[in-house]
Scaffold this motif. Structure first.
Motif, mmCIF file in Angstrom:
data_model
loop_
_atom_site.group_PDB
_atom_site.id
_atom_site.type_symbol
_atom_site.label_atom_id
_atom_site.label_comp_id
_atom_site.label_asym_id
_atom_site.label_seq_id
_atom_site.Cartn_x
_atom_site.Cartn_y
_atom_site.Cartn_z
ATOM 1 N N SER A 346 0.822 -1.205 0.000
ATOM 2 C CA SER A 346 0.000 0.000 0.000
ATOM 3 C C SER A 346 0.858 1.258 0.000
ATOM 4 O O SER A 346 0.574 2.230 -0.701
ATOM 5 C CB SER A 346 -0.923 -0.008 1.226
ATOM 6 N N GLY A 347 1.948 1.237 0.791
ATOM 7 C CA GLY A 347 2.851 2.383 0.793
ATOM 8 C C GLY A 347 3.476 2.631 -0.558
ATOM 9 O O GLY A 347 3.624 3.779 -0.995
ATOM 10 N N SER A 348 3.837 1.548 -1.257
ATOM 11 C CA SER A 348 4.434 1.722 -2.586
ATOM 12 C C SER A 348 3.425 2.298 -3.573
ATOM 13 O O SER A 348 3.802 3.030 -4.489
ATOM 14 C CB SER A 348 4.992 0.392 -3.095
ATOM 15 N N VAL A 349 2.144 1.984 -3.380
ATOM 16 C CA VAL A 349 1.114 2.518 -4.275
ATOM 17 C C VAL A 349 0.968 4.029 -4.094
ATOM 18 O O VAL A 349 0.931 4.789 -5.074
ATOM 19 C CB VAL A 349 -0.241 1.809 -4.042
ATOM 20 N N HIS A 350 0.884 4.483 -2.850
ATOM 21 C CA HIS A 350 0.725 5.943 -2.706
ATOM 22 C C HIS A 350 2.016 6.690 -3.020
ATOM 23 O O HIS A 350 1.979 7.838 -3.481
ATOM 24 C CB HIS A 350 0.112 6.338 -1.359
ATOM 25 N N ALA A 351 3.177 6.050 -2.830
ATOM 26 C CA ALA A 351 4.427 6.675 -3.273
ATOM 27 C C ALA A 351 4.451 6.798 -4.794
ATOM 28 O O ALA A 351 4.878 7.821 -5.351
ATOM 29 C CB ALA A 351 5.622 5.861 -2.786
ATOM 30 N N TYR A 352 3.988 5.762 -5.463
ATOM 31 C CA TYR A 352 3.928 5.773 -6.930
ATOM 32 C C TYR A 352 2.987 6.860 -7.430
ATOM 33 O O TYR A 352 3.338 7.626 -8.356
ATOM 34 C CB TYR A 352 3.460 4.397 -7.407
ATOM 35 N N LEU A 353 1.819 6.968 -6.821
ATOM 36 C CA LEU A 353 0.883 8.016 -7.248
ATOM 37 C C LEU A 353 1.463 9.403 -7.000
ATOM 38 O O LEU A 353 1.331 10.298 -7.846
ATOM 39 C CB LEU A 353 -0.444 7.854 -6.510
ATOM 40 N N TRP A 354 2.093 9.586 -5.849
ATOM 41 C CA TRP A 354 2.734 10.879 -5.573
ATOM 42 C C TRP A 354 3.761 11.205 -6.656
ATOM 43 O O TRP A 354 3.784 12.324 -7.195
ATOM 44 C CB TRP A 354 3.386 10.820 -4.191
ATOM 45 N N ALA A 355 4.602 10.242 -6.997
ATOM 46 C CA ALA A 355 5.634 10.487 -8.006
ATOM 47 C C ALA A 355 5.019 10.772 -9.372
ATOM 48 O O ALA A 355 5.519 11.623 -10.125
ATOM 49 C CB ALA A 355 6.576 9.278 -8.090
ATOM 50 N N ARG A 356 3.938 10.080 -9.713
ATOM 51 C CA ARG A 356 3.323 10.255 -11.025
ATOM 52 C C ARG A 356 2.631 11.605 -11.187
ATOM 53 O O ARG A 356 2.557 12.144 -12.293
ATOM 54 C CB ARG A 356 2.302 9.133 -11.283
ATOM 55 N N VAL A 357 2.086 12.157 -10.095
ATOM 56 C CA VAL A 357 1.360 13.430 -10.241
ATOM 57 C C VAL A 357 2.258 14.645 -10.088
ATOM 58 O O VAL A 357 1.824 15.767 -10.364
ATOM 59 C CB VAL A 357 0.172 13.523 -9.261
ATOM 60 N N LEU A 358 3.509 14.454 -9.668
ATOM 61 C CA LEU A 358 4.405 15.611 -9.541
ATOM 62 C C LEU A 358 4.509 16.416 -10.836
ATOM 63 O O LEU A 358 4.444 17.656 -10.802
ATOM 64 C CB LEU A 358 5.801 15.150 -9.101
#
Length: 495
Positions: A346-358
């Motif tokens: 789950s942590g990797s998913v929200h980290a991924y979304l954060w990185a993608r929307v930057l």
């Protein structure tokens, strides 16, 4: 003559996925704030054994624009006027709510916060007379938000209700419906006030009605602090009806003196759920990884689409993705069966979304949510509901907060071979606002992935994965990096 395809084929001797960074090619500059939100959950009451540890963990995040959200599921904690006023009495009582607000503001340590006292009392609706409220603070009231028609169609009653709550916390007190003064002694300041939370979900509030209510609340509350800004919509992950955005963001649909400072909406990835109350019938957890990341990719496209609407109608309005998370399959199970690897995944998913929307210019991403527990969507919690200790979702959030922030420059980065990026990982190099060179690496895989960082260099590595408790620094000498399953890692390179 046949085209030479050799450059597209990985050499047979390749030990790992090649990572390449163009340190001089800036693709975007981040202006995204990473944060979380806390609601008035019974396990966070002062008499709870986890209270002190939980609020210490919130303080240690040092997150700007954390959001405080008293939620409708526990109206005895979140609604300070549980009964309608009569000709002789009112029911105003902040004894349950005040400790949450005081402890939240203390944990913020002066950092800017977002207030969202989201729950409208049920008695303000014409067809909600049958709602019964238990005075037991632990009782969950999933049926509290009944009724869709306001008993005061002008919406002045609702606006006055929120004005009195805001005055209690911002102006030292308020005068009630009978002209009686109530003193609080509070003089807090909120950077933003968010108007309702998920009005599209239970009440199915049409965008036209919500927009009128937003205007009414803003007109009343802005007199308390001319510097306070307002957030609108706060749409659920269930109903991303584009009409809400088209209507609310159109200045023609607001009062002439009302502008939209920011708007918000939510996203939760979930497995294929057949039975939210138990494990039977749901997709096996081995499928969750692929499902979560596929939904995350679709959401990024959704974000870009909504941002294009805002660019046309309200280009100055900020975008807040202020509830981002995942669900396990038995989301409503009072005794959930959550696999141990879920928290790092789950942590990797929200980290991924954060990185993608930057690169999309998103202004805020809020990891949902600081505290949850069985019966109250436990898979979204950042801390253990029995001990108050941080879990891997918290650790990933803190890792990102410790290393990155607005002003960071994103650099051209690739993982894989020309024309064939490796789908198992997401990598992003950045020059941070303090001049450091950092590489964020996120594994979308449930097996180790080996990255060839020969051309990147050496540095200090921090990695959160399925078997870590917090993060620990280790020296990376260069060469091949072993990215663990569901890992989120940051490599701070030697300068």
């Amino acid at each position: 003559m046949a085209q030479d395809q050799s450059l597209l084929a990985p050499p047979t001797h390749a030990p790992a996925v090649p990572v390449d960074i163009a340190w001089d090619e800036i693709i975007a500059t981040s202006n995204t704030v990473l944060t979380t939100h806390l609601w008035a959950a019974p396990p966070l009451r002062r008499e709870s054994p986890i209270h002190d540890r939980a609020f210490a963990a919130l303080r240690d995040l040092k997150a700007d624009y954390a959001r405080f959200l008293p939620w409708f599921s526990h109206p005895v904690l979140s609604v300070p006027a549980l009964e309608a006023p009569t000709k002789a009495t009112t029911s105003w009582d902040f004894a349950q709510l005040d400790p949450f607000v005081e402890d939240f503001m203390a944990a913020a340590e002066g950092r800017p916060v977002v207030a969202n006292f989201a729950t409208i009392p049920h008695w303000m609706f014409t067809n909600a007379d049958h709602v019964e409220v238990s005075r037991d603070v632990d009782t969950i009231h999933w049926d509290y938000e009944q009724g869709t028609d306001f008993r005061d169609d002008t919406l002045a009653e609702v606006a006055d209700y929120f004005f009195r709550i805001a005055s209690w916390y911002m102006a030292g007190g308020f005068t009630d419906e009978l002209g009686v003064r109530h003193e609080s002694g509070h003089h807090y300041r909120f950077a933003y006030w968010e108007v309702l939370c998920e009005p599209d979900l239970n009440r199915r509030m049409p965008p036209e009605v919500y927009t009128r209510l937003y205007d009414a609340v803003v007109q009343r509350l802005r007199t308390l602090d001319p510097d306070m800004r307002f957030v609108g919509l706060s749409l659920s992950h269930v109903h991303h009806d584009p009409e809400y955005f088209w209507h609310f963001l159109n200045p023609a649909n607001h009062a002439p003196d009302i502008s939209v400072d920011a708007f918000s909406y939510h996203f939760y990835a979930s497995p294929e759920i057949v039975n939210p109350f138990g494990a039977e019938g749901n997709a096996d957890h081995s499928t969750w990884r692929s499902t979560f990341f596929a939904q995350a990719d679709a959401f990024v496209e959704h974000v870009a689409y909504i941002r294009s609407i805002a660019n046309r109608l309200a280009p100055d309005a900020k975008t807040f993705l202020n509830e981002i998370g995942t669900y396990p399959a038995d989301v409503m199970n009072a005794a959930p069966k959550i696999p141990a690897h879920y928290w790092a995944l789950s942590g990797s998913v929200h980290a991924y979304l954060w990185a993608r929307v930057l690169p999309l210019g998103i202004d805020l991403l809020g990891v949902a949510e600081f505290m949850d527990y069985p019966g109250m969507i436990p898979g979204t919690s950042l801390i253990d509901w029995e001990s108050g200790e941080p879990n891997a979702r918290y650790d990933v959030t803190k890792l990102l907060l410790d290393h990155f922030g607005p002003g960071d420059r994103l650099l051209e980065t690739s993982a894989g071979y020309p024309g064939f990026p490796d789908a198992r990982v997401h990598v992003q190099a950045m020059r941070t606002h303090d001049g450091s060179r950092k590489l964020l690496m996120i594994s979308k895989w449930d097996e180790p992935v080996h990255l060839d960082l020969t051309s990147v260099g050496a540095g200090v590595l921090e990695q959160i994965h399925t078997t870590t408790a917090g993060s620990a620094n280790e020296r990376f000498a260069g060469g091949t990096l072993h990215l663990r399953p569901h890992a989120t890692a940051v490599l701070t390179l030697d300068n």
